[in-house]
Scaffold this motif. Structure first.
Motif, PDB file in Angstrom:
ATOM      1  N   ASN A  44       0.855  -1.182   0.000  1.00  0.00           N
ATOM      2  CA  ASN A  44       0.000   0.000   0.000  1.00  0.00           C
ATOM      3  C   ASN A  44       0.894   1.236   0.000  1.00  0.00           C
ATOM      4  O   ASN A  44       1.599   1.506   0.969  1.00  0.00           O
ATOM      5  N   VAL A  60      -1.937  -1.367  -4.146  1.00  0.00           N
ATOM      6  CA  VAL A  60      -2.965  -0.344  -4.000  1.00  0.00           C
ATOM      7  C   VAL A  60      -2.285   0.987  -3.688  1.00  0.00           C
ATOM      8  O   VAL A  60      -1.218   1.030  -3.084  1.00  0.00           O
ATOM      9  N   THR A  86      -3.196   4.734  -1.892  1.00  0.00           N
ATOM     10  CA  THR A  86      -4.164   5.457  -1.062  1.00  0.00           C
ATOM     11  C   THR A  86      -3.580   6.846  -0.894  1.00  0.00           C
ATOM     12  O   THR A  86      -2.789   7.091  -0.003  1.00  0.00           O
ATOM     13  N   VAL A 134      -6.917   0.276  -6.665  1.00  0.00           N
ATOM     14  CA  VAL A 134      -6.044  -0.848  -6.968  1.00  0.00           C
ATOM     15  C   VAL A 134      -5.223  -0.476  -8.201  1.00  0.00           C
ATOM     16  O   VAL A 134      -5.761   0.064  -9.162  1.00  0.00           O
ATOM     17  N   ALA A 181      -6.353  -7.285  -2.996  1.00  0.00           N
ATOM     18  CA  ALA A 181      -6.200  -5.833  -3.051  1.00  0.00           C
ATOM     19  C   ALA A 181      -7.567  -5.155  -3.064  1.00  0.00           C
ATOM     20  O   ALA A 181      -7.804  -4.168  -2.358  1.00  0.00           O
ATOM     21  N   GLU A 182      -8.469  -5.730  -3.857  1.00  0.00           N
ATOM     22  CA  GLU A 182      -9.805  -5.155  -3.937  1.00  0.00           C
ATOM     23  C   GLU A 182     -10.533  -5.305  -2.591  1.00  0.00           C
ATOM     24  O   GLU A 182     -11.181  -4.368  -2.107  1.00  0.00           O
ATOM     25  N   LEU A 213      -9.380  -2.666  -0.091  1.00  0.00           N
ATOM     26  CA  LEU A 213      -9.976  -1.339  -0.251  1.00  0.00           C
ATOM     27  C   LEU A 213     -11.452  -1.342   0.146  1.00  0.00           C
ATOM     28  O   LEU A 213     -11.945  -0.388   0.754  1.00  0.00           O
TER      29      LEU A 213
END
Lengths: 278, 352
Positions: free
Chosen positions: B46, B99, B101, B264, B278-279, B282
């Motif tokens: 991340n 991912v 953020t 992602v 990953a999905e 999130l």
């Protein structure tokens, strides 16, 4: 011991010495004391806890790995370069000298960015490398490459003046007596330069472990993966974890002290003073 | 001395060096694959912006527990933090994020545009413009507010030193800039007056750090500046972690609704085989459990129930939006922060 110059007064001597001591105290000793004081501010338990934290351990491990690879390589490269420059005449010698000094004159940040431009996903070789599953920047190899680049001059710069001063006569004698080039290097050149070499290695190692700028650019700052000790110090500091930050910093300070003690004891034991030939 | 021997020696040395390098790159190349013969473990990277360190430190273990319960698989989330723009640049340059953020949508747009690692329409893939929480910009001042700072107008007074990061690299800094602009635009009416206002404001900035956390450290630890323009969460955190009562939060009359989005990075996740986890990671951010952690870390949750529960903690602020006041991030970035944009103009002038 030293002969006194005619116009030298005792008072002036004392003032100068005092100035030097105050200067050293403020700019060298005080920061060192501050590092250890901050590190131990929350007690010895916090100190050791900060050092055995998995992220800290992996940072220490990575730093040692980087130094273990980059220092020997730079010893080899440095020796080759110094030997070629000091003992041979060839075209482009001054260009080579300048190239060796380049890492000293270039900002470490630029040294790091060069590798991003070469090996980054948008760089020259990046797409090919990614397709073949090779990670260079934002991974350990990039950190090693950047460290090698930044620490390259230390060994060579230490050896070149020493070897030039020693001249070529020893080697020429060895060759005249029938020794091979490599044997001459091992038996004649190497013993002559060993203390200078060791000094270069110590400096190179200290910088390799302490390098921040270049490594920061290529690291990607993944905790536990691509964080060296200096980067870990920054992360901890930015997370308001001051005691832990200074605990790791104190390890780096210790490294500096050990380097210093090693160097001094070598000089004392073998009567080698920096810059002399034998 | 024999040149042949020299050459042989040099060749051997270089070959040894090359072999070592090859060995070490080979080693790290295999790091990304799952270790064979071990229980299935998956790693996620991340790549986030500066102030979310504490947030994800709290969220990651909770997500790992939930994922383990659901699938039996262990997941370890690795983190990288830095100024939002800088982090986006690193992902574009090959930082292997599964991912991202980040602080604002434009930075993820850049990744989509420059690296094609995710589709241009990424923001529609998750609810709320892919922003699992919102935040805003407030002021942090020293105890007792010695300079009497109440609103944006006080920041341009002579002798007031303002700390804010560099909008070129920091997402928070861009929200700061736009909030100041929105205030001046509303107060004075014209774009020219607003530009004059932010020019004066940046004339009062002694140092531009590359990320929000760097600025907080400058203000709080190094004691530089009279007021810090900060993420609301960062201001609360600094107040809590670094001494109750040493700092005060000042809520300006107008600020901006910041929506830090998540996405992602498909190309990377596909290569790592981590698309699903990953999905899920999130999506987890939108669950009531994660929303509660988000609220406790001083970010404004979007879940109505959690929002209602924590309503008293977040001051009511008159908020403009990026879409409403500036026509979206693409337009705002181009006008204000691109090379030769408004920020470059006013910063060059402010330094004179």
């Amino acid at each position: 011991m030293t002969p006194r110059l005619p116009h030298q007064s005792r008072g002036l001597q004392l003032t100068l010495i005092l100035c030097a001591l105050v200067f050293i105290g403020f700019f060298l000793l005080l920061p060192l004391v501050a590092v250890f004081a901050e590190a131990l501010a929350k007690g010895f338990g916090t100190y050791t806890a900060a050092l055995v934290d998995p992220d800290a351990l992996s940072a220490i491990e990575l730093t040692l790995l980087v130094a273990a690879i980059s220092v020997p390589l730079n010893v080899v490269f440095g020796l080759c370069a110094a030997w070629a420059i000091a003992k041979f005449d060839f075209r482009g010698k001054s260009v080579l000298c300048t190239l060796i000094d380049l890492p000293f004159s270039v900002s470490p940040v630029v040294a790091g960015l060069v590798y991003v431009l070469l090996f980054g996903a948008q760089g020259w070789f990046g797409p090919w490398l990614i397709d073949h599953g090779v990670r260079i920047i934002f991974a350990v190899p990039g950190i090693i490459l950047a460290t090698i680049l930044v620490t390259f001059p230390f060994v060579a710069r230490e050896l070149i003046p020493l070897m030039e001063e020693q001249g070529r006569t020893d080697e020429e004698a060895a060759l005249a007596l029938g020794a091979s080039g490599f044997r001459t290097f091992l038996r004649v050149t190497l013993p002559n330069i060993k203390w200078g070499l060791l000094y270069g290695v110590l400096l190179c190692n200290a910088r390799a472990m302490g390098e921040f700028g270049a490594v920061s650019v290529v690291s990607g700052h993944l905790r536990g993966l691509t964080n060296t000790m200096p980067l870990h110090v920054e992360i901890l500091y930015n997370e308001y974890n001051f005691a832990a930050a200074f605990a790791v910093a104190s390890l780096l300070a210790l490294l500096a002290l050990v380097t210093l003690v090693l160097k001094t004891s070598l000089e004392w034991k073998f009567g080698y003073s920096h810059g002399s030939t034998r | 001395m024999s040149f042949r021997a020299t050459r042989r020696f040099v060749t051997v040395a270089f070959l040894a060096g090359a072999a070592l390098l090859a060995a070490c790159s080979g080693k790290s190349g295999s790091d990304s694959g799952a270790p064979a013969g071990q229980p299935p473990q998956v790693q996620l990277l991340n790549v986030s912006y500066d102030p979310t360190r504490e947030l994800y430190e709290a969220i990651n273990p909770k997500f790992a527990a939930q994922w383990k319960a659901q699938t039996g698989q262990d997941v370890k989330v690795n983190m990288s933090h830095g100024g939002s723009g800088k982090q986006a640049r690193a992902v574009i340059d090959g930082l292997d994020a599964d991912v991202v953020t980040l602080a604002l949508a434009y930075d993820i747009d850049e990744i989509a545009k420059k690296s094609n690692a995710l589709p241009a329409g990424w923001q529609a893939r998750l609810p709320h413009n892919s922003a699992p929480y919102t935040s805003t910009i407030v002021f942090l001042v020293r105890e007792g507010n010695p300079k009497g700072i109440k609103d944006w107008g006080d920041l341009v007074k002579p002798g007031v030193s303002v700390i804010t990061p560099n909008p070129k690299t920091s997402g928070g800094a861009r929200w700061n800039f736009l909030a100041a602009w929105a205030y001046a635009k509303q107060k004075f009416g014209s774009d020219a007056a607003a530009q004059d206002f932010v020019k004066k404001l940046y004339g009062n900035v002694p140092v531009l750090d590359s990320g929000a956390r760097g600025s907080t450290t400058t203000f709080v630890e190094r004691g530089i500046g009279d007021v810090l323009l900060a993420w609301e969460n960062e201001a609360f955190l600094a107040q809590k972690q670094l001494g109750q009562g040493k700092f005060e939060i000042v809520v300006p009359s107008i600020s901006i609704l910041a929506e830090p989005p998540v996405a992602v990075v498909d190309a990377n996740a596909r290569r790592h085989g981590t698309g699903k986890v990953a999905e899920a990671y999130l999506k987890y951010l939108y669950t009531p459990e994660a929303q509660e952690i988000i609220a406790r870390n001083y970010y404004r949750p979007i879940d109505p129930a959690v929002q209602a529960k924590h309503a008293a903690e977040f001051p009511k602020v008159n908020l403009v939006t990026i879409d409403g006041a500036f026509g979206g991030w693409q337009a705002a970035q181009k006008r204000f922060f691109a090379d030769g944009g408004v920020f470059d103009t006013i910063f060059a002038a402010a330094r004179k």
